[in-house]
Design a protein around this motif. Structure first.
Motif, PDB file in Angstrom:
ATOM      1  N   THR A 189       4.767   6.802   4.989  1.00 41.13           N
ATOM      2  CA  THR A 189       5.426   5.550   4.682  1.00 41.13           C
ATOM      3  C   THR A 189       4.434   4.566   4.076  1.00 41.13           C
ATOM      4  OG1 THR A 189       6.729   5.932   6.644  1.00 41.13           O
ATOM      5  CG2 THR A 189       6.909   3.761   5.638  1.00 41.13           C
ATOM      6  N   GLY A 190       4.861   3.855   3.054  1.00 40.79           N
ATOM      7  CA  GLY A 190       4.037   2.792   2.515  1.00 40.79           C
ATOM      8  C   GLY A 190       3.970   1.636   3.498  1.00 40.79           C
ATOM      9  N   LYS A 191       2.955   0.824   3.335  1.00 41.37           N
ATOM     10  CA  LYS A 191       2.799  -0.334   4.204  1.00 41.37           C
ATOM     11  C   LYS A 191       2.857  -1.605   3.369  1.00 41.37           C
ATOM     12  CE  LYS A 191       1.473   2.166   7.821  1.00 41.37           C
ATOM     13  NZ  LYS A 191       2.394   2.386   8.925  1.00 41.37           N
ATOM     14  N   LEU A 192       3.446  -2.617   3.941  1.00 48.53           N
ATOM     15  CA  LEU A 192       3.367  -3.943   3.346  1.00 48.53           C
ATOM     16  C   LEU A 192       2.522  -4.798   4.275  1.00 48.53           C
ATOM     17  CD1 LEU A 192       6.656  -5.492   1.943  1.00 48.53           C
ATOM     18  CD2 LEU A 192       4.625  -4.793   0.697  1.00 48.53           C
ATOM     19  N   PHE A 193       1.489  -5.368   3.700  1.00 52.60           N
ATOM     20  CA  PHE A 193       0.585  -6.186   4.486  1.00 52.60           C
ATOM     21  C   PHE A 193       0.821  -7.653   4.130  1.00 52.60           C
ATOM     22  CE2 PHE A 193      -3.681  -8.124   5.046  1.00 52.60           C
ATOM     23  CZ  PHE A 193      -3.733  -8.002   6.413  1.00 52.60           C
ATOM     24  N   PHE A 194       1.169  -8.455   5.115  1.00 49.15           N
ATOM     25  CA  PHE A 194       1.454  -9.881   4.913  1.00 49.15           C
ATOM     26  C   PHE A 194       0.316 -10.710   5.480  1.00 49.15           C
ATOM     27  CE2 PHE A 194       5.935 -10.298   3.652  1.00 49.15           C
ATOM     28  CZ  PHE A 194       6.390  -9.017   3.852  1.00 49.15           C
ATOM     29  N   VAL A 195      -0.089 -11.747   4.747  1.00 50.55           N
ATOM     30  CA  VAL A 195      -1.014 -12.726   5.310  1.00 50.55           C
ATOM     31  C   VAL A 195      -0.587 -14.133   4.908  1.00 50.55           C
ATOM     32  CG1 VAL A 195      -3.194 -11.486   5.653  1.00 50.55           C
ATOM     33  CG2 VAL A 195      -2.579 -12.264   3.371  1.00 50.55           C
ATOM     34  N   ARG A 196      -0.855 -15.061   5.801  1.00 46.90           N
ATOM     35  CA  ARG A 196      -0.564 -16.461   5.520  1.00 46.90           C
ATOM     36  C   ARG A 196      -1.655 -17.316   6.152  1.00 46.90           C
ATOM     37  NH1 ARG A 196       4.922 -19.582   7.369  1.00 46.90           N
ATOM     38  NH2 ARG A 196       4.009 -19.339   9.430  1.00 46.90           N
ATOM     39  N   LEU A 197      -2.167 -18.278   5.381  1.00 44.61           N
ATOM     40  CA  LEU A 197      -3.171 -19.192   5.927  1.00 44.61           C
ATOM     41  C   LEU A 197      -2.517 -20.140   6.917  1.00 44.61           C
ATOM     42  CD1 LEU A 197      -5.268 -20.265   2.806  1.00 44.61           C
ATOM     43  CD2 LEU A 197      -6.033 -18.829   4.701  1.00 44.61           C
ATOM     44  N   LYS A 198      -3.223 -20.414   7.985  1.00 45.00           N
ATOM     45  CA  LYS A 198      -2.760 -21.437   8.925  1.00 45.00           C
ATOM     46  C   LYS A 198      -3.222 -22.810   8.447  1.00 45.00           C
ATOM     47  CE  LYS A 198      -3.158 -18.376  12.928  1.00 45.00           C
ATOM     48  NZ  LYS A 198      -3.951 -18.120  14.144  1.00 45.00           N
ATOM     49  N   ASP A 211       0.865  -1.169   0.000  1.00 42.93           N
ATOM     50  CA  ASP A 211       0.000   0.000   0.000  1.00 42.93           C
ATOM     51  C   ASP A 211       0.908   1.227   0.000  1.00 42.93           C
ATOM     52  OD1 ASP A 211      -1.843   1.967   0.307  1.00 42.93           O
ATOM     53  OD2 ASP A 211      -2.580   1.316   2.256  1.00 42.93           O
ATOM     54  N   ARG A 212       1.034   1.830  -1.177  1.00 41.62           N
ATOM     55  CA  ARG A 212       2.033   2.866  -1.418  1.00 41.62           C
ATOM     56  C   ARG A 212       1.936   4.031  -0.435  1.00 41.62           C
ATOM     57  NH1 ARG A 212       4.740   2.480  -6.178  1.00 41.62           N
ATOM     58  NH2 ARG A 212       3.230   0.977  -6.905  1.00 41.62           N
ATOM     59  N   ARG A 213       0.732   4.437  -0.111  1.00 37.25           N
ATOM     60  CA  ARG A 213       0.574   5.605   0.752  1.00 37.25           C
ATOM     61  C   ARG A 213       0.174   5.244   2.174  1.00 37.25           C
ATOM     62  NH1 ARG A 213      -1.120   6.378  -4.087  1.00 37.25           N
ATOM     63  NH2 ARG A 213      -3.184   5.594  -3.599  1.00 37.25           N
ATOM     64  N   GLU A 255       9.791   0.864   2.682  1.00 37.05           N
ATOM     65  CA  GLU A 255      10.353   1.897   1.805  1.00 37.05           C
ATOM     66  C   GLU A 255      10.777   1.218   0.510  1.00 37.05           C
ATOM     67  OE1 GLU A 255      11.448   4.685  -0.159  1.00 37.05           O
ATOM     68  OE2 GLU A 255      10.959   5.375   1.868  1.00 37.05           O
ATOM     69  N   ILE A 256      10.030   1.502  -0.570  1.00 41.46           N
ATOM     70  CA  ILE A 256      10.228   0.734  -1.800  1.00 41.46           C
ATOM     71  C   ILE A 256      11.552   1.066  -2.476  1.00 41.46           C
ATOM     72  CG2 ILE A 256       9.028   2.308  -3.390  1.00 41.46           C
ATOM     73  CD1 ILE A 256       7.729  -0.357  -4.564  1.00 41.46           C
TER      74      ILE A 256
END
Ligand SMILES: [Zn+2]
Length: 110
Positions: free
Chosen positions: A99-108, A42-44, A83-84
């Motif tokens: 700052t941009g955000k990186l959102f991580f998800v992983r299935l359990k 998410d860039r912004r 920071e890209i």
């Protein structure tokens, strides 16, 4: 602020910068880790609701109905400041919202 190279928060694999991905109805900037986690940029840092759903849909291989049925206990999530230009992350919350955000998800349980 201590910064570190982009790394998966679940398996600590070093990751490549997010890339533009078009997949079914999805248009995201992100990637996939070898541990099957997915990440969406998410860039912004303003759009986390949409990013959240996009990430879950990506995780469900483009199946938005399945993504909407996921329960919070079905997956793990982590949000990092990113920071890209330098491909670095930090865990400190940036209140300025620049700052941009990186959102991580992983299935359990996969
Ligand atoms: Zn990983």
């Amino acid at each position: 602020m201590r910064r570190q190279p982009l790394q998966c928060p679940f398996c600590e694999n070093l990751l490549r910068p997010p890339v533009d991905i078009r997949f079914k109805s999805l248009e995201i900037t992100g990637g996939i880790c070898t541990c099957r986690a997915v990440y969406v940029f998410d860039r912004r840092g303003h759009n986390l609701g949409e990013i959240y759903l996009n990430a879950l849909t990506f995780l469900c291989k483009g199946d938005i109905d399945r993504a909407l049925m996921l329960m919070p206990e079905d997956f793990e999530e982590e949000t990092l400041d990113y920071e890209i230009h330098s491909n670095t992350i930090s865990r400190r919350e940036d209140k300025s919202g620049r700052t941009g955000k990186l959102f991580f998800v992983r299935l359990k349980n996969l």
